[in-house]
Scaffold this motif. Structure first.
Motif, mmCIF file in Angstrom:
data_model
loop_
_atom_site.group_PDB
_atom_site.id
_atom_site.type_symbol
_atom_site.label_atom_id
_atom_site.label_comp_id
_atom_site.label_asym_id
_atom_site.label_seq_id
_atom_site.Cartn_x
_atom_site.Cartn_y
_atom_site.Cartn_z
ATOM 1 N N GLU A 29 -4.783 4.989 3.736
ATOM 2 C CA GLU A 29 -6.108 4.602 3.243
ATOM 3 C C GLU A 29 -6.052 3.288 2.480
ATOM 4 O O GLU A 29 -6.939 2.437 2.619
ATOM 5 C CB GLU A 29 -6.682 5.710 2.348
ATOM 6 C CG GLU A 29 -7.252 6.894 3.110
ATOM 7 C CD GLU A 29 -8.283 6.472 4.136
ATOM 8 O OE1 GLU A 29 -9.206 5.698 3.785
ATOM 9 O OE2 GLU A 29 -8.178 6.899 5.301
ATOM 10 N N GLU A 30 -5.021 3.106 1.673
ATOM 11 C CA GLU A 30 -4.884 1.837 0.955
ATOM 12 C C GLU A 30 -4.640 0.687 1.924
ATOM 13 O O GLU A 30 -5.160 -0.418 1.735
ATOM 14 C CB GLU A 30 -3.731 1.929 -0.049
ATOM 15 C CG GLU A 30 -4.020 2.824 -1.244
ATOM 16 C CD GLU A 30 -2.918 2.760 -2.284
ATOM 17 O OE1 GLU A 30 -2.044 1.863 -2.179
ATOM 18 O OE2 GLU A 30 -2.909 3.596 -3.206
ATOM 19 N N ASP B 96 -13.069 -0.814 -11.189
ATOM 20 C CA ASP B 96 -11.721 -0.764 -10.620
ATOM 21 C C ASP B 96 -10.774 -1.568 -11.509
ATOM 22 O O ASP B 96 -10.875 -2.786 -11.608
ATOM 23 C CB ASP B 96 -11.746 -1.337 -9.198
ATOM 24 C CG ASP B 96 -10.400 -1.201 -8.498
ATOM 25 O OD1 ASP B 96 -9.421 -0.803 -9.155
ATOM 26 O OD2 ASP B 96 -10.330 -1.501 -7.297
ATOM 27 N N ASP C 72 -7.946 -0.069 3.637
ATOM 28 C CA ASP C 72 -8.856 -0.759 2.724
ATOM 29 C C ASP C 72 -8.502 -2.238 2.617
ATOM 30 O O ASP C 72 -9.373 -3.106 2.665
ATOM 31 C CB ASP C 72 -8.799 -0.096 1.347
ATOM 32 C CG ASP C 72 -9.781 -0.695 0.368
ATOM 33 O OD1 ASP C 72 -10.992 -0.481 0.538
ATOM 34 O OD2 ASP C 72 -9.339 -1.410 -0.553
ATOM 35 N N SER C 73 -7.206 -2.542 2.484
ATOM 36 C CA SER C 73 -6.770 -3.928 2.366
ATOM 37 C C SER C 73 -7.087 -4.713 3.635
ATOM 38 O O SER C 73 -7.633 -5.826 3.580
ATOM 39 C CB SER C 73 -5.272 -3.963 2.060
ATOM 40 O OG SER C 73 -4.788 -5.290 2.074
ATOM 41 N N PRO D 266 0.839 -1.217 0.000
ATOM 42 C CA PRO D 266 0.000 0.000 0.000
ATOM 43 C C PRO D 266 0.862 1.251 0.000
ATOM 44 O O PRO D 266 1.962 1.274 0.577
ATOM 45 C CB PRO D 266 -0.803 -0.139 1.297
ATOM 46 C CG PRO D 266 0.039 -1.011 2.182
ATOM 47 C CD PRO D 266 0.733 -1.971 1.268
ATOM 48 N N GLN D 267 0.356 2.306 -0.618
ATOM 49 C CA GLN D 267 1.122 3.541 -0.760
ATOM 50 C C GLN D 267 0.757 4.591 0.275
ATOM 51 O O GLN D 267 1.456 5.598 0.411
ATOM 52 C CB GLN D 267 0.920 4.127 -2.165
ATOM 53 C CG GLN D 267 1.394 3.198 -3.273
ATOM 54 C CD GLN D 267 2.878 2.877 -3.145
ATOM 55 O OE1 GLN D 267 3.726 3.770 -3.109
ATOM 56 N NE2 GLN D 267 3.203 1.584 -3.061
#
Length: 657
Positions: free
Chosen positions: A225-226, A333, A229-230, A221-222
């Motif tokens: 939030e990513e 997506d 989400d994961s 993840p960057q």
């Protein structure tokens, strides 16, 4: 000398690449438009079907094919196995450990051995309670102790792997420092989530966290939030797994998981994390059961992965279906498509997204009040397509240039001839030409009887040309045209005729008039996206009045009037300008309509009618029109309407009667 190497251009789209060829997409979309659908519906249908391969290029799959693949993938996942695999494996390891312990105790005749056997005999049937009871048991058998430790390691790995994908590999090392690092990671993660809730989190904090613990998160993840989400998707999948078990299985597995986390010292941190993820992403379908139909038992981590993927596929299926208000391909997506279907599906999706943008960019589509409309450029191309189809149906004659010059009423013979001039295409006057040559050769030397033609000898038949025609096509727009399945053919015919006149006979003045309860002039761009009128009334009276005004504006033009309808007149225009409907047709409607037909006759306009139904009232009315006007009556199948109308126009245009 300098040496150069050439390769693919890297800084964006190739500036030397040819323009994107959207014409095949427009033609495919035009098939639906010409059948009577709106441009917006036609575009959605094109995106569902995809594009056929052309000029050696691969066909692009549409949304239906991608949906089919997604549904197939969901079926495969559901058939992959059962959700209670961890329970089954834990029971097997527990039974093995107890068996190994009994084997160690059996040879011992002492009372302690019998007491231990009695304790093993009284273990509860529930695996979780048995594991809890044995957590403080002093194993006599080293093999049994190792098996029980394997059981606890299994539960710890599976529970953590269910929350953090890939944790199983991270915990493969039995070093206690590995577990301590997991504890530190979870504490840091929860602290970061708490800081974000207070508005104190920064990207630098996240980057530092990933530098320290990034190996626990293989999806890389960057930002926070990513990561959330994961983790939330995986936690929700775990929650759905628990909801999918029987109450007894759910209680047993929950107790095993709690025991494993308590033993590892992670119970509090896991509870904090679960609460935070549920609060941040309540939309993920927590607690919703999922049905799995396979036979092979799945471990907790594998089962959670399968359920997380099933949830992603369900979202992807909804996005690809595009059956909700305001649906757009941008909602799909791309990363979910890549994970589920592979790179080729991503390319197909990108091509589908490009279609609509290119249709607008290249001037074929435009948006007006939120609706897609065809531009004049698109209508011209669709008209050309319709005309090609019409000419493909016409048997015999020339298939290329259908304009036969100086024939019929467009070039009536006057009875005289004149000397040929360069560029003349009138019929050759053979008699006068040969006579001129004979007279000219009369002064030739005696004995020379041959007749030689000279350019000056040629004469052509003189014609009086009518240079243009005033064309009126009257098209029924009433609801009955849709019910009979003739509406698409009528629209295609109107486009084809308009294109023919505009391209082959530009000197002609063409007007397309649609009529239902009222009549109106239809412009080219309006015709392609035209919809039928769900109203009562076939007001041919009003349509003929508008057509008459068009003919009167062109008094020196050859009048051509063509009517396409599937019903007799049932409405007329009253003196106050309002339409009056009556069925069966009133006497006044018939009288006023026939009066307009008589006016057409006096104008010299032959009125030909194309009937798309065989109703006896319509047949009687059309026969009366033919008797009064002298025009012809056709009863074509809907599929051949364009052929009949265009052929009749060409016949009239060339002077046919």
């Amino acid at each position: 000398m300098s040496r150069y190497r050439y390769g693919r251009y890297q800084d964006g789209p190739d500036p030397l690449a040819p323009p994107y060829d959207i014409r095949s997409a427009l033609d495919a979309m035009g098939d639906s438009v010409l059948e009577g659908t709106t441009p917006g519906e036609a575009l959605r249908e094109l995106l569902r079907r995809g594009l056929p391969g052309q000029d050696g290029q691969r066909a692009r799959r549409g949304l239906e094919d991608l949906l089919r693949q997604v549904r197939q993938r969901r079926r495969e996942l559901r058939d992959r196995g059962r959700l209670d695999g961890t329970l089954e494996q834990a029971r097997a390891l527990l039974d093995t450990a107890i068996g190994q312990e009994r084997a160690e105790l059996f040879p011992d005749p002492g009372d302690e051995a019998r007491l231990r056997e009695a304790e093993l005999d009284t273990l509860p049937a529930d695996t979780a309670q048995a594991v809890r009871r044995l957590s403080d048991y002093d194993w006599r058998s080293d093999a049994a102790r190792a098996t029980f430790e394997e059981l606890k390691d299994l539960l710890r790995r599976e529970v953590l792997d269910a929350q953090f994908q890939g944790m199983r590999q991270a915990l493969a090392d039995p070093d206690p420092q590995a577990m301590q690092r997991v504890k530190d990671m979870m504490a840091a993660l929860n602290d970061m989530l708490d800081a974000d809730a207070r508005g104190e989190h920064t990207q630098a904090d996240f980057d530092e966290f990933m530098r320290e613990y990034g190996d626990f998160f293989p999806d890389d993840p960057q930002n926070l939030e990513e990561l959330v989400d994961s983790l939330a998707r995986r936690a929700a999948a775990m929650d759905r797994l628990m909801a999918s078990l029987s109450p007894e299985q759910r209680e047993e597995l929950a107790a095993l998981m709690a025991q494993a986390m308590e033993d590892a010292g992670l119970a509090m941190e896991m509870t904090r994390l679960g609460d935070a993820l549920r609060a941040r992403r309540p939309d993920l379908g927590w607690g919703r059961p999922e049905r799995m139909t396979g036979e092979d038992p799945l471990g907790l981590g594998d089962a959670t992965t399968a359920l997380a993927e099933l949830a992603d596929l369900a979202e992807l299926e909804a996005a690809l279906a595009q059956d909700y208000p305001g649906a757009r391909l941008d909602d799909v997506d791309e990363e979910a498509v890549r994970r589920a279907l592979g790179r080729q599906a991503v390319d197909d999706l990108a091509e589908l997204r490009r279609i609509e943008k290119e249709l607008e960019r290249q001037g074929y589509l435009q948006r007006s009040n939120g609706r897609l409309e065809l531009t004049p450029k698109a209508v011209r191309r669709l008209g050309e397509t319709a005309l090609r189809r019409v000419f493909a149906q016409i048997d015999g004659g020339r298939r290329g240039d259908h304009d036969q010059r100086d024939a019929g009423q467009a070039g009536e013979l006057t009875g005289s001839s004149r000397q040929w001039r360069f560029g003349d295409e009138q019929p050759l006057d053979v008699v006068r030409t040969v006579s001129n040559a004979i007279r000219r050769n009369a002064a030739a030397p005696a004995g020379d009887r041959s007749v030689r033609l000279s350019v000056d000898d040629f004469e052509v038949l003189e014609t009086e040309r009518r240079t243009a025609a005033a064309v009126c096509l009257l098209v029924d727009l009433s609801y009955s045209m849709v019910l009979r399945g003739t509406w698409g053919a009528a629209k295609q015919t109107a486009l084809a005729l308009h294109t023919l006149v505009a391209s082959k006979y530009p000197q002609d003045a063409v007007q397309i008039i649609g009529f239902s309860n009222y009549a109106r002039v239809l412009h080219p761009t309006e015709m392609a996206g035209l919809d039928w009128d769900m109203v009562q009334g076939t007001n041919l009276h009003h349509a003929l009045m508008i057509a008459g005004r068009h003919l009167d504006r062109h008094p020196d033009f050859e009048p051509v009037v063509l009517v396409v309808t599937d019903g007799e007149p049932t409405a007329h225009l009253r003196p106050d300008g309002r339409s009056l409907f009556d069925y069966p047709p009133s006497h006044e409607t018939l009288v006023l309509t026939l009066a307009e037909i008589d006016k057409m006759t006096r104008r010299g306009a032959t009125l030909n009618v194309f009937m798309l139904a065989d109703d006896h009232r319509l047949v009687s009315f059309v026969q009366e029109v033919a008797r009064r006007n002298g025009g012809r009556v056709f009863a074509p199948d809907a599929g051949r309407l364009g052929e009949y109308v265009v052929s009749d126009y060409l016949r009239i245009r060339r002077g046919g009667k």
